[in-house]
Design a protein around this motif. Sequence first.
Motif, PDB file in Angstrom:
ATOM      1  N   VAL A 184      27.869  29.476  42.023  1.00  0.00           N
ATOM      2  CA  VAL A 184      28.849  29.451  41.211  1.00  0.00           C
ATOM      3  C   VAL A 184      28.087  30.002  39.850  1.00  0.00           C
ATOM      4  O   VAL A 184      27.038  29.730  39.320  1.00  0.00           O
ATOM      5  CB  VAL A 184      29.728  28.142  40.794  1.00  0.00           C
ATOM      6  CG1 VAL A 184      28.619  26.952  40.517  1.00  0.00           C
ATOM      7  CG2 VAL A 184      30.620  28.157  39.982  1.00  0.00           C
ATOM      8  N   ARG A 185      28.954  30.927  38.879  1.00  0.00           N
ATOM      9  CA  ARG A 185      28.459  31.244  37.575  1.00  0.00           C
ATOM     10  C   ARG A 185      29.565  30.939  36.671  1.00  0.00           C
ATOM     11  O   ARG A 185      30.810  30.845  36.878  1.00  0.00           O
ATOM     12  CB  ARG A 185      28.031  32.655  37.788  1.00  0.00           C
ATOM     13  CG  ARG A 185      26.816  33.034  38.619  1.00  0.00           C
ATOM     14  CD  ARG A 185      26.666  34.385  38.821  1.00  0.00           C
ATOM     15  NE  ARG A 185      25.435  34.723  39.734  1.00  0.00           N
ATOM     16  CZ  ARG A 185      24.142  34.729  39.314  1.00  0.00           C
ATOM     17  NH1 ARG A 185      23.844  34.353  37.911  1.00  0.00           N
ATOM     18  NH2 ARG A 185      23.484  34.609  40.319  1.00  0.00           N
ATOM     19  N   PHE A 186      29.007  30.823  35.336  1.00  0.00           N
ATOM     20  CA  PHE A 186      29.943  30.547  34.101  1.00  0.00           C
ATOM     21  C   PHE A 186      29.688  31.432  33.043  1.00  0.00           C
ATOM     22  O   PHE A 186      28.429  31.894  32.810  1.00  0.00           O
ATOM     23  CB  PHE A 186      29.655  29.193  33.771  1.00  0.00           C
ATOM     24  CG  PHE A 186      30.083  27.948  34.526  1.00  0.00           C
ATOM     25  CD1 PHE A 186      31.347  27.545  34.455  1.00  0.00           C
ATOM     26  CD2 PHE A 186      29.352  27.450  35.332  1.00  0.00           C
ATOM     27  CE1 PHE A 186      31.878  26.491  35.145  1.00  0.00           C
ATOM     28  CE2 PHE A 186      29.970  26.480  36.486  1.00  0.00           C
ATOM     29  CZ  PHE A 186      31.268  25.939  36.210  1.00  0.00           C
ATOM     30  N   ASP A 206      29.491  21.723  41.237  1.00  0.00           N
ATOM     31  CA  ASP A 206      30.733  22.916  41.023  1.00  0.00           C
ATOM     32  C   ASP A 206      32.276  22.319  41.322  1.00  0.00           C
ATOM     33  O   ASP A 206      33.096  23.206  41.390  1.00  0.00           O
ATOM     34  CB  ASP A 206      30.471  24.299  42.155  1.00  0.00           C
ATOM     35  CG  ASP A 206      30.320  23.859  43.504  1.00  0.00           C
ATOM     36  OD1 ASP A 206      30.460  22.670  43.630  1.00  0.00           O
ATOM     37  OD2 ASP A 206      30.247  24.560  44.239  1.00  0.00           O
ATOM     38  N   GLU A 239      34.998  24.228  30.254  1.00  0.00           N
ATOM     39  CA  GLU A 239      36.027  24.990  30.958  1.00  0.00           C
ATOM     40  C   GLU A 239      37.319  24.112  30.891  1.00  0.00           C
ATOM     41  O   GLU A 239      38.207  24.678  30.425  1.00  0.00           O
ATOM     42  CB  GLU A 239      35.461  24.802  32.276  1.00  0.00           C
ATOM     43  CG  GLU A 239      36.690  25.558  33.138  1.00  0.00           C
ATOM     44  CD  GLU A 239      36.250  25.499  34.656  1.00  0.00           C
ATOM     45  OE1 GLU A 239      36.280  26.504  35.562  1.00  0.00           O
ATOM     46  OE2 GLU A 239      35.817  24.295  35.334  1.00  0.00           O
ATOM     47  N   ARG A 252      34.592  29.921  31.392  1.00  0.00           N
ATOM     48  CA  ARG A 252      34.948  30.046  32.453  1.00  0.00           C
ATOM     49  C   ARG A 252      34.222  30.363  33.554  1.00  0.00           C
ATOM     50  O   ARG A 252      33.151  30.606  33.547  1.00  0.00           O
ATOM     51  CB  ARG A 252      36.218  31.406  32.482  1.00  0.00           C
ATOM     52  CG  ARG A 252      35.288  32.627  32.580  1.00  0.00           C
ATOM     53  CD  ARG A 252      36.269  34.043  32.694  1.00  0.00           C
ATOM     54  NE  ARG A 252      35.520  35.188  32.636  1.00  0.00           N
ATOM     55  CZ  ARG A 252      35.357  35.689  33.916  1.00  0.00           C
ATOM     56  NH1 ARG A 252      35.288  35.166  34.999  1.00  0.00           N
ATOM     57  NH2 ARG A 252      34.208  36.816  33.858  1.00  0.00           N
ATOM     58  N   ARG A 253      34.534  30.010  34.847  1.00  0.00           N
ATOM     59  CA  ARG A 253      33.707  30.290  36.168  1.00  0.00           C
ATOM     60  C   ARG A 253      34.436  31.276  36.819  1.00  0.00           C
ATOM     61  O   ARG A 253      35.318  31.779  36.803  1.00  0.00           O
ATOM     62  CB  ARG A 253      33.670  29.026  36.984  1.00  0.00           C
ATOM     63  CG  ARG A 253      35.118  28.652  37.755  1.00  0.00           C
ATOM     64  CD  ARG A 253      34.857  27.596  38.452  1.00  0.00           C
ATOM     65  NE  ARG A 253      34.707  26.175  37.967  1.00  0.00           N
ATOM     66  CZ  ARG A 253      34.148  25.145  38.225  1.00  0.00           C
ATOM     67  NH1 ARG A 253      33.606  25.176  39.518  1.00  0.00           N
ATOM     68  NH2 ARG A 253      34.278  24.068  37.744  1.00  0.00           N
ATOM     69  N   THR A 303      24.101  30.997  36.393  1.00  0.00           N
ATOM     70  CA  THR A 303      24.338  29.662  37.173  1.00  0.00           C
ATOM     71  C   THR A 303      24.078  28.299  36.503  1.00  0.00           C
ATOM     72  O   THR A 303      23.541  28.432  35.436  1.00  0.00           O
ATOM     73  CB  THR A 303      23.241  29.923  38.264  1.00  0.00           C
ATOM     74  OG1 THR A 303      22.005  29.725  37.922  1.00  0.00           O
ATOM     75  CG2 THR A 303      23.436  31.164  39.167  1.00  0.00           C
ATOM     76  N   ASP A 326      35.730  21.398  40.354  1.00  0.00           N
ATOM     77  CA  ASP A 326      36.698  21.811  39.237  1.00  0.00           C
ATOM     78  C   ASP A 326      37.809  21.075  39.075  1.00  0.00           C
ATOM     79  O   ASP A 326      38.787  21.535  38.309  1.00  0.00           O
ATOM     80  CB  ASP A 326      37.128  23.339  39.547  1.00  0.00           C
ATOM     81  CG  ASP A 326      38.121  23.640  40.462  1.00  0.00           C
ATOM     82  OD1 ASP A 326      38.034  22.737  41.276  1.00  0.00           O
ATOM     83  OD2 ASP A 326      38.198  24.840  41.009  1.00  0.00           O
ATOM     84  N   PRO A 386      27.124  36.479  33.431  1.00  0.00           N
ATOM     85  CA  PRO A 386      27.536  34.819  33.795  1.00  0.00           C
ATOM     86  C   PRO A 386      26.273  34.251  34.298  1.00  0.00           C
ATOM     87  O   PRO A 386      25.243  34.911  35.040  1.00  0.00           O
ATOM     88  CB  PRO A 386      28.656  35.195  34.796  1.00  0.00           C
ATOM     89  CG  PRO A 386      29.094  36.452  34.478  1.00  0.00           C
ATOM     90  CD  PRO A 386      27.811  37.218  34.203  1.00  0.00           C
ATOM     91  N   ARG A 435      31.858  22.005  32.822  1.00  0.00           N
ATOM     92  CA  ARG A 435      32.842  21.645  33.297  1.00  0.00           C
ATOM     93  C   ARG A 435      33.816  21.098  31.976  1.00  0.00           C
ATOM     94  O   ARG A 435      35.005  21.501  32.001  1.00  0.00           O
ATOM     95  CB  ARG A 435      33.037  20.572  34.208  1.00  0.00           C
ATOM     96  CG  ARG A 435      34.498  19.881  34.720  1.00  0.00           C
ATOM     97  CD  ARG A 435      35.109  21.025  35.157  1.00  0.00           C
ATOM     98  NE  ARG A 435      36.472  20.574  35.440  1.00  0.00           N
ATOM     99  CZ  ARG A 435      37.740  21.118  35.163  1.00  0.00           C
ATOM    100  NH1 ARG A 435      37.665  22.367  34.704  1.00  0.00           N
ATOM    101  NH2 ARG A 435      38.878  20.471  35.377  1.00  0.00           N
TER     102      ARG A 435
END
Length: 340
Positions: A333-335, A216, A319, A325-326, A282, A218, A280, A316
């Motif tokens: 964490v979710r996207f 996770d 993103e 977006r997360r 995981t 960033d 969203p 990533r």
Amino acid sequence: MKSRRRPYAEQRPQDLGGGVWSVPVPIPGNPLGYTLVYAVDSPKGPVLVDAGWNHPDAWQALSGGLSALGLDVSAVSGVVVTHFHPDHAGLAGQVRQASGAWIAMHENDAALVRIMNEHTADEHDDFQSDMLRRAGADPGETRRARAPRPTPPVPPDRELRDGDLVELPGRKLRALHTPGHTPGHICLHLEDADRLFTGDHVLPDITPHIGIYPFDRDDVDPLGDFLDSLDRVGELGPLDALPAHEWIFPDVAARAAQIRHHHEEKLVRLRALLAQRPAPLTIWEVAAMMTWNRPWDELSPVLKGMAAGEAAAHLRALEARGQVRRVAGVDPVRFQALDS
């Protein structure tokens, strides 16, 4: 196209001409089979590109293979490691013990090796468990997906940066920083012979694992770095490639372009999958949706963990491109896809 990959038992040390030799070194229990270790002639003694896995059978293959080519492991003057993974750096310390050779790797991987040597196996397990949990794995999956930690490689004597020349009297072997597979992966351009030692960066039939650790993070973009590095390799033109696995092949630029196209297509498919889901997801859920060389349910727990690392790297990259977006403030964490 049928793969040209052959089992380790069919591999032999080879004189590649121009003062370059290759020695296949087995990787016990790994489907890759072997690492191709290269030796480059030097008045001070041969310099090895990579060294192989730290195992008695691998040591016998390396030392015996060099001997079959008329070289002696005790005469090796240096080992330059393309990256810190154990099938590349594992035997470097034993070569140094046998010959007094220096060991060199990129400064980014050298920093990771120092961290690995400062932490225990239990601390490594705790790190993996928390990372898998934050990715969305359930407790049972978290336990099973932890990979055992290999013995950390020995720290290098020398640290390289992009563009540095490796100590190789009478020849020009230049480090090309190609991050992605690891933060400090390097290819090595033998400029006096127009050959490129590609490590795991560009392989003829498969693509290297590109993961992000912890999943996770960033603040880094390993897949973006990898794609940029492929472009840098492509700018060198149609050089002969001497990879660490599989087989030697021509026109590294063409293969680099193919690998870039593969990942760009994968990113497009992943963005489309996320766009179809209103809620969203995981990292673990995304990994289960993606296409691997076998169906998700047939992957071993450890391979599922590696797949999650690769899914995380692709998320990533999307993103960083402003396509997903997360979700802030959630654990795991979710996207979610952004509108195009």
